[in-house]
Design a protein around this motif. Structure first.
Motif, PDB file in Angstrom:
ATOM      1  N   GLY A 215      -8.664   2.424 -72.138  1.00  0.00           N
ATOM      2  CA  GLY A 215      -9.917   1.784 -72.505  1.00  0.00           C
ATOM      3  C   GLY A 215     -11.113   2.698 -72.329  1.00  0.00           C
ATOM      4  N   TYR A 216     -12.293   2.085 -72.327  1.00  0.00           N
ATOM      5  CA  TYR A 216     -13.549   2.828 -72.273  1.00  0.00           C
ATOM      6  C   TYR A 216     -14.036   2.973 -70.837  1.00  0.00           C
ATOM      7  CZ  TYR A 216     -13.582   2.030 -77.294  1.00  0.00           C
ATOM      8  OH  TYR A 216     -13.248   2.019 -78.618  1.00  0.00           O
ATOM      9  N   TRP A 217     -14.613   4.147 -70.578  1.00  0.00           N
ATOM     10  CA  TRP A 217     -15.129   4.451 -69.239  1.00  0.00           C
ATOM     11  C   TRP A 217     -16.491   5.123 -69.350  1.00  0.00           C
ATOM     12  CZ3 TRP A 217     -12.818   2.783 -64.858  1.00  0.00           C
ATOM     13  CH2 TRP A 217     -11.500   2.343 -64.969  1.00  0.00           C
ATOM     14  N   VAL A 218     -17.349   4.829 -68.380  1.00  0.00           N
ATOM     15  CA  VAL A 218     -18.691   5.404 -68.337  1.00  0.00           C
ATOM     16  C   VAL A 218     -18.853   6.192 -67.049  1.00  0.00           C
ATOM     17  CG1 VAL A 218     -21.169   4.938 -68.342  1.00  0.00           C
ATOM     18  CG2 VAL A 218     -19.619   3.501 -69.698  1.00  0.00           C
ATOM     19  N   GLY A 219     -19.213   7.468 -67.206  1.00  0.00           N
ATOM     20  CA  GLY A 219     -19.476   8.305 -66.036  1.00  0.00           C
ATOM     21  C   GLY A 219     -20.915   8.137 -65.597  1.00  0.00           C
ATOM     22  N   VAL A 220     -21.109   7.812 -64.320  1.00  0.00           N
ATOM     23  CA  VAL A 220     -22.451   7.547 -63.798  1.00  0.00           C
ATOM     24  C   VAL A 220     -22.743   8.459 -62.617  1.00  0.00           C
ATOM     25  CG1 VAL A 220     -23.982   5.819 -62.774  1.00  0.00           C
ATOM     26  CG2 VAL A 220     -22.343   5.137 -64.525  1.00  0.00           C
ATOM     27  N   LYS A 221     -23.992   8.992 -62.597  1.00  0.00           N
ATOM     28  CA  LYS A 221     -24.465   9.735 -61.424  1.00  0.00           C
ATOM     29  C   LYS A 221     -25.406   8.805 -60.668  1.00  0.00           C
ATOM     30  CE  LYS A 221     -27.765  12.815 -61.674  1.00  0.00           C
ATOM     31  NZ  LYS A 221     -28.514  14.065 -61.954  1.00  0.00           N
ATOM     32  N   TYR A 222     -24.972   8.374 -59.471  1.00  0.00           N
ATOM     33  CA  TYR A 222     -25.779   7.441 -58.687  1.00  0.00           C
ATOM     34  C   TYR A 222     -26.960   8.141 -58.039  1.00  0.00           C
ATOM     35  CZ  TYR A 222     -21.861   4.155 -59.105  1.00  0.00           C
ATOM     36  OH  TYR A 222     -20.895   3.321 -59.583  1.00  0.00           O
ATOM     37  N   GLY A 227     -20.741   7.187 -54.661  1.00  0.00           N
ATOM     38  CA  GLY A 227     -19.668   7.394 -55.625  1.00  0.00           C
ATOM     39  C   GLY A 227     -18.387   7.889 -54.994  1.00  0.00           C
ATOM     40  N   LYS A 228     -17.547   8.491 -55.842  1.00  0.00           N
ATOM     41  CA  LYS A 228     -16.226   8.939 -55.401  1.00  0.00           C
ATOM     42  C   LYS A 228     -15.981  10.434 -55.617  1.00  0.00           C
ATOM     43  CE  LYS A 228     -13.949   4.471 -56.216  1.00  0.00           C
ATOM     44  NZ  LYS A 228     -12.832   3.783 -56.909  1.00  0.00           N
ATOM     45  N   HIS A 229     -16.795  11.089 -56.448  1.00  0.00           N
ATOM     46  CA  HIS A 229     -16.518  12.490 -56.773  1.00  0.00           C
ATOM     47  C   HIS A 229     -17.788  13.189 -57.247  1.00  0.00           C
ATOM     48  CE1 HIS A 229     -16.619  10.956 -60.867  1.00  0.00           C
ATOM     49  NE2 HIS A 229     -15.633  10.129 -60.576  1.00  0.00           N
ATOM     50  N   ASP A 230     -17.646  14.389 -57.767  1.00  0.00           N
ATOM     51  CA  ASP A 230     -18.782  15.188 -58.236  1.00  0.00           C
ATOM     52  C   ASP A 230     -18.819  15.309 -59.753  1.00  0.00           C
ATOM     53  OD1 ASP A 230     -16.599  16.753 -58.670  1.00  0.00           O
ATOM     54  OD2 ASP A 230     -17.396  18.563 -57.701  1.00  0.00           O
ATOM     55  N   GLY A 231     -18.225  14.335 -60.421  1.00  0.00           N
ATOM     56  CA  GLY A 231     -18.186  14.366 -61.882  1.00  0.00           C
ATOM     57  C   GLY A 231     -16.904  14.919 -62.442  1.00  0.00           C
ATOM     58  N   SER A 232     -15.971  15.312 -61.552  1.00  0.00           N
ATOM     59  CA  SER A 232     -14.675  15.819 -62.008  1.00  0.00           C
ATOM     60  C   SER A 232     -13.569  14.933 -61.462  1.00  0.00           C
ATOM     61  CB  SER A 232     -14.465  17.264 -61.562  1.00  0.00           C
ATOM     62  OG  SER A 232     -14.454  17.355 -60.149  1.00  0.00           O
ATOM     63  N   LYS A 244     -19.762  12.858 -54.208  1.00  0.00           N
ATOM     64  CA  LYS A 244     -19.954  11.468 -53.767  1.00  0.00           C
ATOM     65  C   LYS A 244     -21.085  10.758 -54.520  1.00  0.00           C
ATOM     66  CE  LYS A 244     -16.650  11.584 -50.749  1.00  0.00           C
ATOM     67  NZ  LYS A 244     -15.388  10.855 -50.999  1.00  0.00           N
ATOM     68  N   TYR A 245     -21.659  11.452 -55.534  1.00  0.00           N
ATOM     69  CA  TYR A 245     -22.682  10.802 -56.345  1.00  0.00           C
ATOM     70  C   TYR A 245     -22.117  10.334 -57.687  1.00  0.00           C
ATOM     71  CZ  TYR A 245     -26.661  11.986 -53.335  1.00  0.00           C
ATOM     72  OH  TYR A 245     -27.557  12.055 -52.289  1.00  0.00           O
ATOM     73  N   GLY A 246     -20.900  10.761 -58.034  1.00  0.00           N
ATOM     74  CA  GLY A 246     -20.334  10.438 -59.331  1.00  0.00           C
ATOM     75  C   GLY A 246     -19.267   9.356 -59.290  1.00  0.00           C
ATOM     76  N   ALA A 247     -19.151   8.606 -60.389  1.00  0.00           N
ATOM     77  CA  ALA A 247     -18.117   7.572 -60.491  1.00  0.00           C
ATOM     78  C   ALA A 247     -17.906   7.217 -61.958  1.00  0.00           C
ATOM     79  CB  ALA A 247     -18.512   6.331 -59.703  1.00  0.00           C
ATOM     80  N   PHE A 248     -16.704   6.710 -62.249  1.00  0.00           N
ATOM     81  CA  PHE A 248     -16.411   6.156 -63.566  1.00  0.00           C
ATOM     82  C   PHE A 248     -16.276   4.647 -63.423  1.00  0.00           C
ATOM     83  CE2 PHE A 248     -15.273  10.479 -64.828  1.00  0.00           C
ATOM     84  CZ  PHE A 248     -15.717  10.497 -66.143  1.00  0.00           C
ATOM     85  N   VAL A 249     -16.966   3.901 -64.276  1.00  0.00           N
ATOM     86  CA  VAL A 249     -16.910   2.446 -64.234  1.00  0.00           C
ATOM     87  C   VAL A 249     -16.714   1.911 -65.651  1.00  0.00           C
ATOM     88  CG1 VAL A 249     -18.320   2.234 -62.160  1.00  0.00           C
ATOM     89  CG2 VAL A 249     -19.424   2.272 -64.388  1.00  0.00           C
ATOM     90  N   LYS A 250     -16.273   0.674 -65.749  1.00  0.00           N
ATOM     91  CA  LYS A 250     -16.084   0.055 -67.061  1.00  0.00           C
ATOM     92  C   LYS A 250     -17.448  -0.291 -67.652  1.00  0.00           C
ATOM     93  CE  LYS A 250     -12.518  -0.604 -68.409  1.00  0.00           C
ATOM     94  NZ  LYS A 250     -11.612   0.333 -69.140  1.00  0.00           N
ATOM     95  N   PRO A 251     -17.618  -0.159 -68.966  1.00  0.00           N
ATOM     96  CA  PRO A 251     -18.928  -0.400 -69.597  1.00  0.00           C
ATOM     97  C   PRO A 251     -19.431  -1.826 -69.430  1.00  0.00           C
ATOM     98  CG  PRO A 251     -17.186  -0.123 -71.243  1.00  0.00           C
ATOM     99  CD  PRO A 251     -16.608   0.288 -69.938  1.00  0.00           C
TER     100      PRO A 251
END
Length: 269
Positions: A215-222, A227-232, A244-251
């Motif tokens: 499905g679809y995922w949105v990468g967010v910088k909090y 968050g959970k990671h650094d965008g990777s 810890k500022y990055g995360a993928f969440v459902k749209p």
């Protein structure tokens, strides 16, 4: 009344069992009234060593050797066995350690899918007769329809989220978070990769070993380290941010709007 001292011993003793055939330790309770011959019979069911090939050694609670338990007619309680003592079983059958616990040495039963499908007493046959799970056409059609509706809702939500926009993330069971949209993509179970939507300004990225649900995922910088990671993910980079500022969440959990970044006063003294 005489002044003699009466010692009352618990008829049951809790011991630790070890064996030359295994690295595991087992805790068991036994009656002190058992003779060693009967005691060995019970141990055979625990450690797998035949009674005829079994020698017993008694160790203290601190694992100091005490005595060999070699009198089959003696009672267990006649030896200095206390709670938490260790009784070590020495196997003289020639078996090696791990022989009874190494599952790789166990011959596996296999059957082809065609042969299994012909069996009348299998779980699959039962499910077909009872029309359970995937063998219930009406139920599967309803689930498929629901999934199509969910996919359409996700696609519409993802298409309305521009990269670079400010957003509010509300995931059930988690606190509300504020941040910026850095990536919008779709995970494919066919290609096992994430592809950017047309509205993204960045090129498609292969997901490698990342494990996304379809499905679809949105990468967010909090704005905060929630968050959970650094965008990777899985060794592949999707966007840049601090750890810890990055995360993928459902749209469907994202609201795009005027959510200004808060000033937490970190630069003030």
């Amino acid at each position: 009344m005489d002044g003699g001292l009466t010692v009352i011993t618990n008829p049951i003793v809790a011991v630790r069992l070890t064996s030359t055939l295994s690295s595991f330790e087992v805790n068991k309770k036994y009656s002190r009234g058992l003779c060693i011959a009967d005691f060995k019979g019970k141990l055979e069911m625990v450690v797998g060593t035949p009674v005829s090939c079994m020698d017993l050694e008694l160790y203290s609670t601190s694992d100091q050797f005490l005595v060999k338990m070699d009198d089959n007619d003696a009672l267990l309680g006649s030896y200095p066995v206390d709670d938490d003592c260790r009784i070590h079983v020495v196997d003289r059958s020639g078996a090696k350690e791990g022989e009874f616990s190494d599952l790789s040495k166990v011959e596996k039963f296999t059957i082809s899918d065609d042969a299994y499908a012909k069996k009348s007493d299998s779980v699959r046959s039962f499910m077909k007769k009872q029309r359970v799970g995937r063998f219930n056409e009406e139920e599967m059609a309803a689930k498929e329809s629901e999934q199509v509706a969910r996919d359409a809702k996700e696609e519409a939500a993802a298409s309305a989220i521009p990269v670079g926009s400010r957003c509010q993330v509300q995931v059930p069971g988690q606190p509300t978070k504020i941040g910026a949209v850095m990536y919008v993509g779709k995970w494919s179970v066919v290609t096992h990769s994430m592809s950017c939507l047309p509205l993204n300004a960045v090129p498609p990225v292969s997901a490698g070993t990342a494990d996304f649900k379809p499905g679809y995922w949105v990468g967010v910088k909090y704005d905060e380290p929630l968050g959970k990671h650094d965008g990777s993910v899985g060794g592949k980079r999707y966007f840049e941010c601090e750890n810890k500022y990055g995360a993928f969440v459902k749209p469907t959990n994202i609201t795009v709007g005027d959510f200004p970044e808060e000033d937490f006063g970190l630069d003030e003294i």
